[in-house]
Design a protein around this motif. Structure first.
Motif, PDB file in Angstrom:
ATOM      1  N   GLY A 173       0.804  -1.216   0.000  1.00  0.00           N
ATOM      2  CA  GLY A 173       0.000   0.000   0.000  1.00  0.00           C
ATOM      3  C   GLY A 173       0.834   1.262   0.000  1.00  0.00           C
ATOM      4  O   GLY A 173       2.068   1.228   0.145  1.00  0.00           O
ATOM      5  N   PRO A 174       0.164   2.409  -0.135  1.00  0.00           N
ATOM      6  CA  PRO A 174       0.860   3.697  -0.296  1.00  0.00           C
ATOM      7  C   PRO A 174       1.813   4.060   0.841  1.00  0.00           C
ATOM      8  O   PRO A 174       2.892   4.597   0.582  1.00  0.00           O
ATOM      9  N   MET A 175       1.446   3.766   2.088  1.00  0.00           N
ATOM     10  CA  MET A 175       2.331   4.139   3.187  1.00  0.00           C
ATOM     11  C   MET A 175       3.663   3.409   3.100  1.00  0.00           C
ATOM     12  O   MET A 175       4.730   3.967   3.367  1.00  0.00           O
ATOM     13  N   TYR A 176       3.611   2.137   2.703  1.00  0.00           N
ATOM     14  CA  TYR A 176       4.842   1.364   2.621  1.00  0.00           C
ATOM     15  C   TYR A 176       5.729   1.825   1.475  1.00  0.00           C
ATOM     16  O   TYR A 176       6.946   1.604   1.497  1.00  0.00           O
ATOM     17  N   ILE A 177       5.151   2.465   0.482  1.00  0.00           N
ATOM     18  CA  ILE A 177       5.966   3.077  -0.567  1.00  0.00           C
ATOM     19  C   ILE A 177       6.847   4.162   0.043  1.00  0.00           C
ATOM     20  O   ILE A 177       8.058   4.230  -0.223  1.00  0.00           O
ATOM     21  N   ASP A 178       6.248   5.006   0.896  1.00  0.00           N
ATOM     22  CA  ASP A 178       7.017   6.079   1.538  1.00  0.00           C
ATOM     23  C   ASP A 178       8.073   5.527   2.489  1.00  0.00           C
ATOM     24  O   ASP A 178       9.181   6.056   2.587  1.00  0.00           O
ATOM     25  N   VAL A 179       7.735   4.449   3.187  1.00  0.00           N
ATOM     26  CA  VAL A 179       8.699   3.826   4.103  1.00  0.00           C
ATOM     27  C   VAL A 179       9.895   3.295   3.324  1.00  0.00           C
ATOM     28  O   VAL A 179      11.056   3.524   3.693  1.00  0.00           O
ATOM     29  N   MET A 180       9.642   2.586   2.240  1.00  0.00           N
ATOM     30  CA  MET A 180      10.736   2.017   1.450  1.00  0.00           C
ATOM     31  C   MET A 180      11.575   3.105   0.786  1.00  0.00           C
ATOM     32  O   MET A 180      12.801   2.990   0.702  1.00  0.00           O
ATOM     33  N   ASN A 181      10.922   4.172   0.333  1.00  0.00           N
ATOM     34  CA  ASN A 181      11.681   5.293  -0.228  1.00  0.00           C
ATOM     35  C   ASN A 181      12.600   5.904   0.819  1.00  0.00           C
ATOM     36  O   ASN A 181      13.746   6.275   0.520  1.00  0.00           O
ATOM     37  N   ALA A 182      12.103   6.001   2.061  1.00  0.00           N
ATOM     38  CA  ALA A 182      12.922   6.564   3.143  1.00  0.00           C
ATOM     39  C   ALA A 182      14.145   5.700   3.424  1.00  0.00           C
ATOM     40  O   ALA A 182      15.190   6.199   3.852  1.00  0.00           O
ATOM     41  N   LEU A 183      14.024   4.395   3.152  1.00  0.00           N
ATOM     42  CA  LEU A 183      15.134   3.473   3.390  1.00  0.00           C
ATOM     43  C   LEU A 183      16.043   3.323   2.164  1.00  0.00           C
ATOM     44  O   LEU A 183      17.038   2.593   2.205  1.00  0.00           O
ATOM     45  N   PRO A 307      10.682   9.994   8.795  1.00  0.00           N
ATOM     46  CA  PRO A 307      10.008  10.873   7.826  1.00  0.00           C
ATOM     47  C   PRO A 307       8.679  10.294   7.327  1.00  0.00           C
ATOM     48  O   PRO A 307       7.695  11.025   7.172  1.00  0.00           O
ATOM     49  N   ALA A 308       8.651   8.981   7.082  1.00  0.00           N
ATOM     50  CA  ALA A 308       7.403   8.338   6.642  1.00  0.00           C
ATOM     51  C   ALA A 308       6.379   8.355   7.765  1.00  0.00           C
ATOM     52  O   ALA A 308       5.179   8.573   7.525  1.00  0.00           O
ATOM     53  N   PHE A 309       6.828   8.134   8.986  1.00  0.00           N
ATOM     54  CA  PHE A 309       5.922   8.191  10.151  1.00  0.00           C
ATOM     55  C   PHE A 309       5.277   9.570  10.231  1.00  0.00           C
ATOM     56  O   PHE A 309       4.047   9.692  10.358  1.00  0.00           O
ATOM     57  N   ASP A 310       6.095  10.606  10.142  1.00  0.00           N
ATOM     58  CA  ASP A 310       5.582  11.973  10.274  1.00  0.00           C
ATOM     59  C   ASP A 310       4.606  12.323   9.146  1.00  0.00           C
ATOM     60  O   ASP A 310       3.565  12.946   9.390  1.00  0.00           O
ATOM     61  N   THR A 311       4.940  11.913   7.929  1.00  0.00           N
ATOM     62  CA  THR A 311       4.065  12.193   6.776  1.00  0.00           C
ATOM     63  C   THR A 311       2.697  11.556   6.963  1.00  0.00           C
ATOM     64  O   THR A 311       1.654  12.190   6.757  1.00  0.00           O
ATOM     65  N   TRP A 312       2.700  10.296   7.378  1.00  0.00           N
ATOM     66  CA  TRP A 312       1.433   9.574   7.498  1.00  0.00           C
ATOM     67  C   TRP A 312       0.684   9.913   8.783  1.00  0.00           C
ATOM     68  O   TRP A 312      -0.553   9.846   8.816  1.00  0.00           O
ATOM     69  N   ALA A 313       1.395  10.300   9.808  1.00  0.00           N
ATOM     70  CA  ALA A 313       0.725  10.754  11.031  1.00  0.00           C
ATOM     71  C   ALA A 313      -0.094  12.008  10.736  1.00  0.00           C
ATOM     72  O   ALA A 313      -1.200  12.192  11.253  1.00  0.00           O
ATOM     73  N   GLU A 314       0.443  12.858   9.858  1.00  0.00           N
ATOM     74  CA  GLU A 314      -0.284  14.069   9.471  1.00  0.00           C
ATOM     75  C   GLU A 314      -1.522  13.716   8.640  1.00  0.00           C
ATOM     76  O   GLU A 314      -2.593  14.311   8.818  1.00  0.00           O
ATOM     77  N   LYS A 315      -1.393  12.713   7.737  1.00  0.00           N
ATOM     78  CA  LYS A 315      -2.531  12.299   6.933  1.00  0.00           C
ATOM     79  C   LYS A 315      -3.626  11.656   7.797  1.00  0.00           C
ATOM     80  O   LYS A 315      -4.819  11.842   7.553  1.00  0.00           O
ATOM     81  N   VAL A 316      -3.194  10.892   8.777  1.00  0.00           N
ATOM     82  CA  VAL A 316      -4.136  10.224   9.671  1.00  0.00           C
ATOM     83  C   VAL A 316      -4.868  11.234  10.548  1.00  0.00           C
ATOM     84  O   VAL A 316      -6.073  11.146  10.755  1.00  0.00           O
ATOM     85  N   GLY A 317      -4.101  12.193  11.052  1.00  0.00           N
ATOM     86  CA  GLY A 317      -4.678  13.196  11.955  1.00  0.00           C
ATOM     87  C   GLY A 317      -4.072  13.069  13.337  1.00  0.00           C
ATOM     88  O   GLY A 317      -4.006  11.965  13.894  1.00  0.00           O
ATOM     89  N   THR A 318      -3.633  14.188  13.888  1.00  0.00           N
ATOM     90  CA  THR A 318      -2.919  14.165  15.172  1.00  0.00           C
ATOM     91  C   THR A 318      -3.790  13.636  16.307  1.00  0.00           C
ATOM     92  O   THR A 318      -3.294  12.978  17.224  1.00  0.00           O
ATOM     93  N   GLU A 319      -5.100  13.885  16.242  1.00  0.00           N
ATOM     94  CA  GLU A 319      -5.977  13.430  17.323  1.00  0.00           C
ATOM     95  C   GLU A 319      -6.041  11.908  17.380  1.00  0.00           C
ATOM     96  O   GLU A 319      -5.955  11.309  18.456  1.00  0.00           O
TER      97      GLU A 319
END
Length: 334
Positions: A173-183, A307-319
């Motif tokens: 899925g899309p989140m794992y694309i960002d994780v792999m790019n970060a690595l 970086p992937a954590f921060d990107t997706w945490a923002e998409k998910v929502g801080t609350e």
């Protein structure tokens, strides 16, 4: 005359029995993986329990490998949401195109162990996601487990983020694309039904999936040499029903269906965790080279994927993220 009467009675009873059997309503359940996985076992268990609890009023037909969505595992939830499918067993990450907030479960290095996982999937934090899915036409009946995702490949042992650089990695899925790019890896999003062939032919070097739910039952060890237990992401599954089906049920039937789902997913989590616990030794016996990173090495992976954590945490929502982090902080680490 007596023989005629007996024959007529037998015919009437047979007709009644056939009529009763014909009244069973068929519900179609789709899931992502093959029929040897704990996903399938959990789905079959649900079907058996639902039939038992409703005295045979419902017959659940289970379709593995996303057959009913043309092999597209991402499409299943959307089909359930609009009533084209009755039931689905799928993982949170596969629903992120429809509900980005579902990525919260799989944020890299969010969890330290099963107790923390259960504090979210079986606790209050998951209810927020259930509300969002309900708005999309899916009633979540119970949460199961895909598990902690481990990395495998055919090129080299993965001991540090640097070892990931340049590897062609299948992702779900899309989140794992960002994780792999970060690595520094080259991610390729691919349906699971295509993945084993791609690994065998060298189209991709590796993949990441849980041991007990996927790597062993799908025999990934036959096409991969190296495995690193980096526990970088957790992936729950859920059993969901179309709200069109759900709202058409009587209150008692809803209670029976939820009870069957809860019991089935408890069973599914149990056998998945047992398969994972026994899995490393099994995979070693099958010839895989297993590397278990130290806490220091895991910290390096955690830092690299931030970086992937921060990107997706923002998409998910801080609350939502905060509610998960609070529940995790209050739970034991293991």
């Amino acid at each position: 005359m007596k023989m005629i009467a007996k024959a007529a009675l037998a015919t009437m009873l047979a007709t009644t029995m056939l009529s009763g059997a014909a009244t069973a309503e068929t519900l179609r359940l789709s899931h992502n993986t093959g029929d040897s996985t704990t996903w399938h076992q959990g789905a079959e268990k649900f079907g058996a329990l639902l039939a038992e609890k409703t005295d045979g009023a419902y017959d659940v037909r289970v379709f593995p490998n996303a057959q009913l969505s043309g092999g597209d595992q991402m499409k299943q939830a959307e089909m359930v949401g609009r009533g084209a499918l009755d039931l689905v067993v799928t993982s949170a990450i596969n629903v992120t195109p429809l509900v980005p907030e579902m990525a919260v479960f799989s944020l890299p290095y969010l969890y330290g162990g099963y107790a923390q996982v259960d504090a979210t999937t079986q606790g209050e934090p998951a209810k927020v996601l259930e509300d969002i899915l309900r708005e999309k036409g899916i009633e979540v009946l119970a949460w199961g487990e895909n598990g902690f995702r481990e990395v495998t490949n055919n090129v080299r042992p993965i001991k540090s983020p640097e070892d990931m650089k340049g590897l062609n990695m299948r992702v779900a899925g899309p989140m794992y694309i960002d994780v792999m790019n970060a690595l520094g890896a080259n991610p390729q999003q691919m349906q699971w039904g295509e993945t084993m062939t791609a690994l065998q032919q060298g189209v991709v070097d590796g993949q990441e999936n849980p041991i007990g739910a996927v790597i062993i039952p799908q025999q990934v060890f036959e096409v991969q040499k190296y495995l690193t237990t980096w526990h970088y992401s957790y992936d729950p599954i859920f059993l969901g029903v179309s709200t069109k089906v759900w709202e058409g049920l009587e209150a008692e039937e809803q209670e029976q269906m939820r009870a069957a789902a809860t019991e089935a997913m408890e069973y599914q989590r149990e056998i998945t965790r047992k398969g994972t616990a026994d899995g490393v030794a099994f995979l070693q016996d099958k010839g895989m080279e297993i590397y278990e990173p130290s806490e220091e090495e895991l910290a390096a992976f955690r830092e690299a994927t931030k970086p992937a954590f921060d990107t997706w945490a923002e998409k998910v929502g801080t609350e939502i993220v905060s509610s998960f982090q609070d529940a995790i902080a209050a739970a034991p680490a293991n």
